[in-house]
Structure formats: C-alpha cells, structure tokens
Design a protein around this motif. Structure first.
Motif, PDB file in Angstrom:
ATOM      1  N   ILE A  22      74.736  45.142 -28.802  1.00 33.17           N
ATOM      2  CA  ILE A  22      73.309  44.848 -28.659  1.00 33.17           C
ATOM      3  C   ILE A  22      72.874  43.834 -29.720  1.00 33.17           C
ATOM      4  O   ILE A  22      72.203  42.843 -29.422  1.00 33.17           O
ATOM      5  CB  ILE A  22      72.478  46.141 -28.785  1.00 33.17           C
ATOM      6  CG1 ILE A  22      72.744  47.062 -27.588  1.00 33.17           C
ATOM      7  CG2 ILE A  22      70.994  45.822 -28.869  1.00 33.17           C
ATOM      8  CD1 ILE A  22      72.151  48.452 -27.744  1.00 33.17           C
ATOM      9  N   VAL A  23      73.273  44.089 -30.966  1.00 33.22           N
ATOM     10  CA  VAL A  23      72.933  43.173 -32.060  1.00 33.22           C
ATOM     11  C   VAL A  23      73.539  41.795 -31.809  1.00 33.22           C
ATOM     12  O   VAL A  23      72.926  40.761 -32.085  1.00 33.22           O
ATOM     13  CB  VAL A  23      73.425  43.739 -33.407  1.00 33.22           C
ATOM     14  CG1 VAL A  23      73.210  42.727 -34.525  1.00 33.22           C
ATOM     15  CG2 VAL A  23      72.697  45.045 -33.738  1.00 33.22           C
ATOM     16  N   GLY A  24      74.753  41.777 -31.252  1.00 25.29           N
ATOM     17  CA  GLY A  24      75.433  40.522 -30.986  1.00 25.29           C
ATOM     18  C   GLY A  24      74.757  39.664 -29.938  1.00 25.29           C
ATOM     19  O   GLY A  24      74.808  38.433 -29.994  1.00 25.29           O
ATOM     20  N   ILE A  82      65.670  34.773 -37.997  1.00 26.66           N
ATOM     21  CA  ILE A  82      66.372  35.813 -38.747  1.00 26.66           C
ATOM     22  C   ILE A  82      67.803  35.342 -38.960  1.00 26.66           C
ATOM     23  O   ILE A  82      68.562  35.173 -37.995  1.00 26.66           O
ATOM     24  CB  ILE A  82      66.350  37.159 -38.006  1.00 26.66           C
ATOM     25  CG1 ILE A  82      64.902  37.655 -37.850  1.00 26.66           C
ATOM     26  CG2 ILE A  82      67.178  38.207 -38.762  1.00 26.66           C
ATOM     27  CD1 ILE A  82      64.777  38.918 -37.028  1.00 26.66           C
ATOM     28  N   THR A  83      68.182  35.129 -40.185  1.00 31.60           N
ATOM     29  CA  THR A  83      69.519  34.586 -40.489  1.00 31.60           C
ATOM     30  C   THR A  83      70.448  35.610 -41.127  1.00 31.60           C
ATOM     31  O   THR A  83      71.568  35.280 -41.505  1.00 31.60           O
ATOM     32  CB  THR A  83      69.382  33.382 -41.442  1.00 31.60           C
ATOM     33  OG1 THR A  83      68.733  33.816 -42.654  1.00 31.60           O
ATOM     34  CG2 THR A  83      68.544  32.279 -40.794  1.00 31.60           C
ATOM     35  N   PHE A  84      69.989  36.852 -41.227  1.00 28.98           N
ATOM     36  CA  PHE A  84      70.750  37.889 -41.918  1.00 28.98           C
ATOM     37  C   PHE A  84      72.132  38.106 -41.308  1.00 28.98           C
ATOM     38  O   PHE A  84      73.109  38.367 -42.002  1.00 28.98           O
ATOM     39  CB  PHE A  84      69.967  39.209 -41.891  1.00 28.98           C
ATOM     40  CG  PHE A  84      70.704  40.373 -42.497  1.00 28.98           C
ATOM     41  CD1 PHE A  84      70.798  40.509 -43.873  1.00 28.98           C
ATOM     42  CD2 PHE A  84      71.323  41.319 -41.685  1.00 28.98           C
ATOM     43  CE1 PHE A  84      71.483  41.584 -44.437  1.00 28.98           C
ATOM     44  CE2 PHE A  84      72.009  42.390 -42.237  1.00 28.98           C
ATOM     45  CZ  PHE A  84      72.086  42.523 -43.618  1.00 28.98           C
ATOM     46  N   THR A  93      80.853  38.947 -38.392  1.00 32.88           N
ATOM     47  CA  THR A  93      81.770  38.948 -37.224  1.00 32.88           C
ATOM     48  C   THR A  93      82.335  37.593 -36.840  1.00 32.88           C
ATOM     49  O   THR A  93      83.202  37.532 -35.975  1.00 32.88           O
ATOM     50  CB  THR A  93      81.116  39.563 -35.963  1.00 32.88           C
ATOM     51  OG1 THR A  93      80.114  38.685 -35.439  1.00 32.88           O
ATOM     52  CG2 THR A  93      80.532  40.928 -36.262  1.00 32.88           C
ATOM     53  N   GLY A  94      81.816  36.500 -37.409  1.00 36.29           N
ATOM     54  CA  GLY A  94      82.359  35.197 -37.037  1.00 36.29           C
ATOM     55  C   GLY A  94      83.845  35.113 -37.303  1.00 36.29           C
ATOM     56  O   GLY A  94      84.593  34.495 -36.545  1.00 36.29           O
ATOM     57  N   SER A  97      79.161  34.422 -34.709  1.00 43.28           N
ATOM     58  CA  SER A  97      78.414  35.409 -35.485  1.00 43.28           C
ATOM     59  C   SER A  97      77.520  36.234 -34.571  1.00 43.28           C
ATOM     60  O   SER A  97      77.221  35.840 -33.436  1.00 43.28           O
ATOM     61  CB  SER A  97      77.569  34.710 -36.545  1.00 43.28           C
ATOM     62  OG  SER A  97      76.624  33.847 -35.925  1.00 43.28           O
ATOM     63  N   LEU A  98      77.093  37.383 -35.085  1.00 46.03           N
ATOM     64  CA  LEU A  98      76.175  38.229 -34.322  1.00 46.03           C
ATOM     65  C   LEU A  98      74.907  37.451 -33.993  1.00 46.03           C
ATOM     66  O   LEU A  98      74.333  36.788 -34.847  1.00 46.03           O
ATOM     67  CB  LEU A  98      75.824  39.485 -35.127  1.00 46.03           C
ATOM     68  CG  LEU A  98      76.965  40.476 -35.358  1.00 46.03           C
ATOM     69  CD1 LEU A  98      76.520  41.592 -36.305  1.00 46.03           C
ATOM     70  CD2 LEU A  98      77.450  41.066 -34.037  1.00 46.03           C
TER      71      LEU A  98
END
Length: 481
Positions: A268-270, A279-281, A286-287, A293-294
């Motif tokens: 879901i986050v991905g 939002i860059t957090f 995961t990259g 990345s997510l």
C-alpha cells in the motif's frame, strides 16, 4: 471445493472471445477510415479486421498485459504459501472463540477484516471456505446462515467494490489505459476509500439489524422452511463447532499473520504517490531491493516484494524447499484463470487499436457527450458498467476490456479519469454482490445451505441502497475533481 456449475450462463472467457469476434465483424460494417499523410482522420471510420488479426488478438493480449499477469501469478503463489500455514483460518477461529456470547460483535469486526482483503487484493473467491465455519458459529449464536453468508460476501464485496490498490480491478484498469493518460493514484485510493467505507457501513447496518431481529424473534428468519431444515441438519449440532474450544494460534502462525499484514501494508505504501504530496520520507526505502523507492512502485516491484515475502513466510514455517515450491506453484496455478481472462480481454483492446475502432468509438462518443456535465456523465457511466458486469462479471476482464475505451473518453472530455475508473470498478463490485455468474456467491451459498433466489430477494434492497450512495459519491467526486 469444486465450484457449482450453473447451466445457461456463458463463462467470462466465452463472452470476451465472442465480443472479440463481434468487434471484428463490426469493423466491416462501420465506415472505412480516411487517412491523410499517413495519419487517420479522427472519427472518420475504421480499418476492417482480418481473420488473422481477430484470431491473434487474444495471444497478443498476453504480451500487452505481461506486467499484470506476472504480478497476479506471484500473488497467487504468495497466497498459497500463506494458506498452507492455516494462519488466517485459525486466527478467525480464535476470534470467534474469544467473543463467544457476544457473537453480534463479530459481524462488524469480521466484515471489516474481509473488506480489507477485498480492497487490497480482491479477496472474494478465497472466502468460500469461511462460509461453513461462520454458518456453524452464527447458528450456535441463535442467528441463521444468511447472516454468515452476508458477513463473508458483503464484507469482502464491499472492499472489492471500493478497491484501492486491488490489482484485479484498479490495477487492471489503470494498466489498460493507453499511454499518455496519467492518473493520480492518490486520488484513486481516496475515491476507493470513500466507496469502500460507505458500502461497508451500509452493509454492516443491514446485517446487524437483521441478526438482532432473528435473535429476538426466532421465527423471523428470511429462510424458507426447507432451508431452515437443511440449516439445522448441517449446522444445528453443537459438535460442529466443538473444534473452536481448543483452537489457538501457534507461534509460527502469529508471526505469519504479522508478516501477511506487513506485506500488504508495504505494498500500500509502495503504491501511494508520496511525491505528489511533497512527502520525501520514503524515497530512500526499498530502492536497493526492488529498484524503485516506495511511492514509485508498480506491478513488477510489487511482484518482487510478494515473492520475497512468500519465501520468508515459507522459511518461518519450515516448509522446506520442495514443500515451498510445490505450494507456491499450486497457488500460482489457481490464478491461471484470472490471468487468461486479463490477457484475452486485453486482446479486445489490441484488436480495437489495430483497426482504429477505439479511435472511432472514442471520438464519436466524445462528440455526442461533449456537452454532458460530468455530474451526469459519471452516473451514466456507472449504470452502463452495471449492465456490462452482468455479461462480464470478472473485475479483471471488465477493467481490461472497458478502461481503454472509457478512460480516454473521459480524458478527452476533460473529466476525471480517476473517477471514471472507479465508476467502472464500483459498478462491477456491486453486481458481484448478487449475480449468479459469480463463483464465490454460488459456492458459498451452497455451503451455507442458502438458495440463490433467497439471497437475491434478501440482498436486493441492500444492493439498491449501495448503488444510490455509490452514484452520489461518484457524482460529487466528478464535480470536485
């Protein structure tokens, strides 16, 4: 359990294949396209399909939908590995036991759990096994098997109707949109949440009200006399639920449930486009593992994630190399039918593209509807897909078949493509709460000893209420976005 076969209904495969041949014939009936400088004149006509194009289109559909198909295949393997542990089934049994005497509380809790599965990965067919378990529990609590059926079907169905990241509905529809049409995944998720939660609330209120009525008035059940006798014969014996007394989750099953929840949470986050919200957090996460990345995930990244988590769950449960591989393959095998539907349906899109039929339909429909307000367009689109879903109940099949037409149409008219996609998904989800062509309905009702005609009459008022609320939400979304 083998699905109960019903005579007189064509399968989604046959319906889509027939449609492909009909499309091929239609290309020879419509006006011939006009080309100027090698470019087609919009709306001028089509190019007649050759026999080879018609026959090859389902095969080329595989190539066109390969990312979706790979994800669905690996997702099936993941679910097979989880099912082997019996963690989900045991978890529900434990919940049932702990709430003994307060079973009415199980209705909103279980319906919400099933709805989460529906909105995230299209959990519907996988719920058939729960009908028998909940039927025994509800009968013991003084209710009937309609309540048990509604908990499963309306619970999971409300989630599927309001799909947020369900790859079999939203994923298939977004993937089927032509190149150049970019959708806001965050907006799709937002509309999906609104549809999901309102449908869940409506369904829960109806089911809880009915259950309370039965507990107070034993003769108020909607079941026929014959169905009551069958219910008592099958689930009236207290020994049926005796196995609940000593059931408990093992340590491995508890870990499996946490890993299962984590898998979908990360997915879901991905999928949420965090960059669009500044939002860059999550950019650094995961990259290194998935390549993206997510927040920038799509089908390939999600497929890799589910494969990794399937292996981890297999290791935790000590399934062994051979046991894990066999289980994963069996789970993937269960998804072959869904993959075939996606591919064949995508073949219709391929044929329309080759013959410029999609261009002809989109352009002329846009001309006819260019003065229609979006608040009218969306309800009409919803009702259209209610009718189409009766013929093609598969969410994957309908999404893959319809999105390439209706998405560009909305885009050309300047309407919200995201709301248009969710109109398609919601309409299909609504029909699959009540249609006899849905395998989950027929198999589950058979286990619960509820006749389809009884379910139809009982659920019809709920379905109509849900449809009205769906249309209102979609019309508001169309006006805002």
């Amino acid at each position: 359990m083998a699905k109960k076969k019903r005579k007189g209904f064509l399968t989604a495969f046959s319906i889509i294949l027939i449609l492909i041949f009909v499309l091929g014939i239609v290309t020879h009936i419509l006006p011939e396209a006009t080309f100027i400088g090698g470019e087609i004149v919009n709306g001028s006509g089509v190019v007649g399909a050759t026999l080879s194009q018609v026959l090859l289109s389902p095969i080329l559909g595989f190539e066109n939908a390969i990312d979706v198909c790979i994800f669905i295949l690996i997702l099936g393997g993941f679910l097979g590995v989880v099912a082997k542990t019996e963690a989900l089934e045991t978890g529900i049994k434990v919940l049932v036991r702990k709430l003994k005497g307060k079973e009415i509380m199980l209705i909103p809790i279980l319906m919400f759990i099933f709805s989460v599965g529906g909105t995230t990965y299209g959990m519907l067919e996988e719920t058939v096994g729960f009908y028998a378990l909940l039927s025994a529990t509800m009968v013991m609590a003084g209710m009937d098997t309609i309540v048990a059926s509604a908990i499963v079907l309306l619970g999971a169905g409300s989630g599927v109707l309001g799909s947020t990241i369900n790859p079999f509905a939203v994923g298939a529809a977004v993937s089927a949109l032509p190149e150049g049409i970019v959708v806001n995944q965050g907006l799709i998720i937002g509309i999906g949440v609104a549809l999901w939660l309102t449908t869940y609330l409506i369904s829960t209120l109806f089911v809880v009200s009915y259950a309370k009525k039965i507990i107070k008035q034993k003769g108020s059940t909607f079941l026929s006399l014959r169905e009551r006798k069958n219910m008592e014969l099958e689930y009236g014996d207290a020994a049926v639920t005796a196995s609940l007394d000593n059931v408990k989750l093992t340590g491995k099953q508890k870990v499996t449930l946490w890993l299962f929840a984590l898998t979908f949470l990360v997915m879901i986050v991905g999928f949420i486009p965090w960059g669009e919200f500044n939002i860059t957090f999550f950019e650094g996460f995961t990259g290194w593992l998935t390549g993206s990345s997510l927040g920038n995930w799509y089908f390939y990244e999600s497929a890799l994630w589910f494969l990794i988590m399937a292996i981890i769950i297999g290791v935790v449960n000590r399934q062994g190399e051979k046991g894990f591989v066999d289980t994963f393959i069996d789970g993937a095998d269960d998804m072959v039918g869904v993959i075939l539907i996606v591919a064949i349906a995508r073949g219709a899109s391929v044929l329309m593209s080759q013959t410029y039929l999609d261009n002809y339909i989109i352009y002329n429909c846009a001309e006819a509807l260019k003065n229609v307000p979006s608040t009218v367009f969306m309800p009409l689109n919803y009702l259209l897909h209610v009718l189409l879903s009766i013929l093609v109940p598969s969410s994957s099949g309908l999404a893959t078949l319809s999105a390439p037409i209706i998405g560009p149409l909305a885009y050309q008219l300047g309407y919200s493509v995201e709301t248009t996609v969710m109109s398609l998904v919601a309409a299909n989800g609504l029909v699959n709460l009540i249609t006899p062509t849905c395998g989950a309905i027929m198999g589950g009702l058979a286990l619960a000893r509820v006749e389809y005609s009884t379910w139809f009459r009982w659920a019809l008022k709920i379905v109509i209420t849900i449809a009205i609320v769906n249309i209102i939400i979609l019309a508001i979304a169309a006006a805002i976005f």
